[in-house]
Design a protein around this motif. Structure first.
Motif, PDB file in Angstrom:
ATOM      1  N   LYS A  20       0.859  -1.187   0.000  1.00  0.00           N
ATOM      2  CA  LYS A  20       0.000   0.000   0.000  1.00  0.00           C
ATOM      3  C   LYS A  20       0.895   1.237   0.000  1.00  0.00           C
ATOM      4  CE  LYS A  20      -2.696   3.353   0.727  1.00  0.00           C
ATOM      5  NZ  LYS A  20      -3.144   3.962   1.949  1.00  0.00           N
ATOM      6  N   GLY A  23      -0.960   8.277  -1.268  1.00  0.00           N
ATOM      7  CA  GLY A  23      -0.731   9.291  -2.290  1.00  0.00           C
ATOM      8  C   GLY A  23       0.390  10.240  -1.882  1.00  0.00           C
ATOM      9  N   GLY A  62      -4.761   8.376  -2.762  1.00  0.00           N
ATOM     10  CA  GLY A  62      -5.029   9.564  -3.578  1.00  0.00           C
ATOM     11  C   GLY A  62      -4.902  10.861  -2.803  1.00  0.00           C
ATOM     12  N   GLY A  63      -4.431  10.749  -1.547  1.00  0.00           N
ATOM     13  CA  GLY A  63      -4.393  11.904  -0.640  1.00  0.00           C
ATOM     14  C   GLY A  63      -3.537  13.067  -1.112  1.00  0.00           C
ATOM     15  N   ARG A  67      -8.912  14.099  -0.977  1.00  0.00           N
ATOM     16  CA  ARG A  67      -9.470  13.167   0.006  1.00  0.00           C
ATOM     17  C   ARG A  67     -10.930  13.514   0.216  1.00  0.00           C
ATOM     18  NH1 ARG A  67      -4.653  13.208   3.137  1.00  0.00           N
ATOM     19  NH2 ARG A  67      -3.700  11.158   3.027  1.00  0.00           N
ATOM     20  N   GLY A  68     -11.773  12.480   0.300  1.00  0.00           N
ATOM     21  CA  GLY A  68     -13.206  12.691   0.494  1.00  0.00           C
ATOM     22  C   GLY A  68     -13.505  13.590   1.677  1.00  0.00           C
ATOM     23  N   ASP A  82     -16.040  11.319  -2.087  1.00  0.00           N
ATOM     24  CA  ASP A  82     -15.285  10.059  -2.101  1.00  0.00           C
ATOM     25  C   ASP A  82     -15.044   9.560  -3.525  1.00  0.00           C
ATOM     26  OD1 ASP A  82     -14.781   9.819   0.584  1.00  0.00           O
ATOM     27  OD2 ASP A  82     -16.505   8.534   1.004  1.00  0.00           O
ATOM     28  N   THR A 143     -11.773   0.501  -3.134  1.00  0.00           N
ATOM     29  CA  THR A 143     -12.720  -0.628  -3.186  1.00  0.00           C
ATOM     30  C   THR A 143     -13.819  -0.369  -4.218  1.00  0.00           C
ATOM     31  OG1 THR A 143     -14.183   0.383  -1.564  1.00  0.00           O
ATOM     32  CG2 THR A 143     -12.435  -1.028  -0.683  1.00  0.00           C
ATOM     33  N   ASN A 145     -16.087   1.833  -3.574  1.00  0.00           N
ATOM     34  CA  ASN A 145     -17.223   2.279  -2.756  1.00  0.00           C
ATOM     35  C   ASN A 145     -16.860   3.490  -1.910  1.00  0.00           C
ATOM     36  OD1 ASN A 145     -19.060  -0.149  -3.153  1.00  0.00           O
ATOM     37  ND2 ASN A 145     -17.174  -1.086  -2.394  1.00  0.00           N
ATOM     38  N   THR A 150      -8.298   3.637   1.011  1.00  0.00           N
ATOM     39  CA  THR A 150      -7.424   2.745   0.249  1.00  0.00           C
ATOM     40  C   THR A 150      -6.686   1.765   1.182  1.00  0.00           C
ATOM     41  OG1 THR A 150      -5.773   4.509   0.195  1.00  0.00           O
ATOM     42  CG2 THR A 150      -7.121   4.226  -1.767  1.00  0.00           C
TER      43      THR A 150
HETATM   44  N1  UDP Z   1     -11.880   6.356  -1.325  1.00  0.00           N
HETATM   45  C1  UDP Z   1     -13.162   5.814  -1.279  1.00  0.00           C
HETATM   46  N2  UDP Z   1     -13.300   4.461  -1.265  1.00  0.00           N
HETATM   47  C2  UDP Z   1     -12.245   3.604  -1.284  1.00  0.00           C
HETATM   48  C3  UDP Z   1     -10.949   4.155  -1.309  1.00  0.00           C
HETATM   49  C4  UDP Z   1     -10.781   5.528  -1.333  1.00  0.00           C
HETATM   50  O1  UDP Z   1     -14.143   6.539  -1.243  1.00  0.00           O
HETATM   51  O2  UDP Z   1     -12.445   2.375  -1.283  1.00  0.00           O
HETATM   52  C5  UDP Z   1     -11.713   7.817  -1.449  1.00  0.00           C
HETATM   53  C6  UDP Z   1     -11.786   8.553  -0.124  1.00  0.00           C
HETATM   54  O3  UDP Z   1     -12.418   9.796  -0.339  1.00  0.00           O
HETATM   55  C7  UDP Z   1     -10.322   8.801   0.194  1.00  0.00           C
HETATM   56  C8  UDP Z   1      -9.721   9.035  -1.175  1.00  0.00           C
HETATM   57  O4  UDP Z   1     -10.444   8.127  -2.011  1.00  0.00           O
HETATM   58  O5  UDP Z   1     -10.133   9.922   1.023  1.00  0.00           O
HETATM   59  C9  UDP Z   1      -8.248   8.795  -1.303  1.00  0.00           C
HETATM   60  O6  UDP Z   1      -7.872   7.607  -0.644  1.00  0.00           O
HETATM   61  P1  UDP Z   1      -7.016   7.608   0.720  1.00  0.00           P
HETATM   62  O7  UDP Z   1      -7.434   8.757   1.584  1.00  0.00           O
HETATM   63  O8  UDP Z   1      -7.120   6.248   1.318  1.00  0.00           O
HETATM   64  O9  UDP Z   1      -5.570   7.870   0.131  1.00  0.00           O
HETATM   65  P2  UDP Z   1      -4.162   7.963   0.910  1.00  0.00           P
HETATM   66  O10 UDP Z   1      -4.404   8.615   2.248  1.00  0.00           O
HETATM   67  O11 UDP Z   1      -3.665   6.574   1.072  1.00  0.00           O
HETATM   68  O12 UDP Z   1      -3.308   8.772  -0.011  1.00  0.00           O
END
Ligand code: UDP
Length: 247
Positions: A20, A23, A62-63, A67-68, A82, A143, A145, A150
């Motif tokens: 994993k 972002g 994707g952070g 981020r959602g 999201d 996922t 959803n 992530t």
């Molecule tokens: N997200 C989602 N469903 C998932 C995975 C990710 O809705 O199954 C959205 C959620 O808004 C999240 C964004 O995608 O904030 C980016 O993913 P994440 O925050 O996990 O990224 P990271 O912090 O690892 O960069």
């Protein structure tokens, strides 16, 4: 707690892992988006893992783009925000695919959201076949959803492809008793049980992701992926970072 500084439980070299990458890791020292030098370095390290014979699947966050939760903070509907976050992970996946290919390796992006012009759809058996053929896999769109992360996608996909561990590459070299940036007395755990991590809210992953790993006996290794060479060490079973497993 089961920490044992200098007494890390030796892990075996893995045959198939789920890595994993948040972002943020792609940003390097920049404040947003993808840093070219950083993504090139990561691509070279991923290829080193591939060349060592370990089957490698990635879930990318994707952070660094969106981020959602930040969308909802500014008044957006959570599900819409999201979906934007999930699309941000697709952008990162394409950037990483491009970097890996430019360095001469084979890689496939698989998306949990249908976006067939840029990525394959998620079909579990097909994903496993790619791994068996030695291709690097990048799982995009989490996922598929809203209301998930992530980290949860990483746990889920790890189970589905029967990986031996989830390796979480972060900017910190493991899990600490408290935030090492704020507390100079914070101590790093070498090993930790799922229950300790969940009870003490140690921030390894979100609780959905952690519970999924705990209930399905999937160990997690948290390590510093910004340190050159650390990725290969982690997948080779050397003592790096923090190992979270059953007690
Ligand atoms: N997200 C989602 N469903 C998932 C995975 C990710 O809705 O199954 C959205 C959620 O808004 C999240 C964004 O995608 O904030 C980016 O993913 P994440 O925050 O996990 O990224 P990271 O912090 O690892 O960069």
């Amino acid at each position: 707690m089961t920490e044992a500084s200098g007494n890390h439980v030796e892990q075996r070299p893995y045959k198939r892992v789920l890595l994993k990458l948040s972002g943020e890791v792609l940003m390097g020292d920049t404040a947003f988006g993808v840093d070219v030098e950083t993504i090139n370095r990561l691509a070279r390290e991923l290829i080193d893992v591939q060349n060592s014979g370990i089957e490698l699947a990635l879930v990318i966050g994707g952070g660094n783009i969106f981020r959602g939760m930040s969308g909802t903070a500014s008044g957006m509907d959570r599900a819409s925000a999201d979906y934007m976050g999930m699309l941000a992970t697709v952008m990162n996946a394409i950037a990483l695919q491009d970097a890996i290919e430019r360095h001469g390796a084979t890689v496939r992006v698989i998306s949990a959201l249908a976006i067939k012009e840029v990525a394959e759809p998620y079909i579990r058996r097909r994903a496993v076949r790619h791994l068996e053929k030695g291709r690097i896999l990048i799982f995009a769109a989490g996922t598929g959803n809203p209301y998930f992360t992530t980290d949860t996608a990483a746990s889920l996909r790890a189970m589905e492809i029967q990986a031996e561990a989830v390796l979480k590459g972060t900017k910190v070299d493991g899990v600490y008793t408290s935030d090492p940036a704020k507390n100079p007395d914070a101590k790093k755990y070498d090993t930790l049980t799922f229950t300790e991590a969940l009870t003490n809210r140690l921030g390894v992953m979100d609780s959905t992701a952690m519970s999924l790993c705990r209930d399905n006996h999937m160990p997690i290794v948290v390590f510093d992926v910004t340190k050159p060479g650390q990725m290969l060490r982690a997948v080779s079973g050397e003592s790096v970072g923090t190992l979270v497993q059953e007690g």
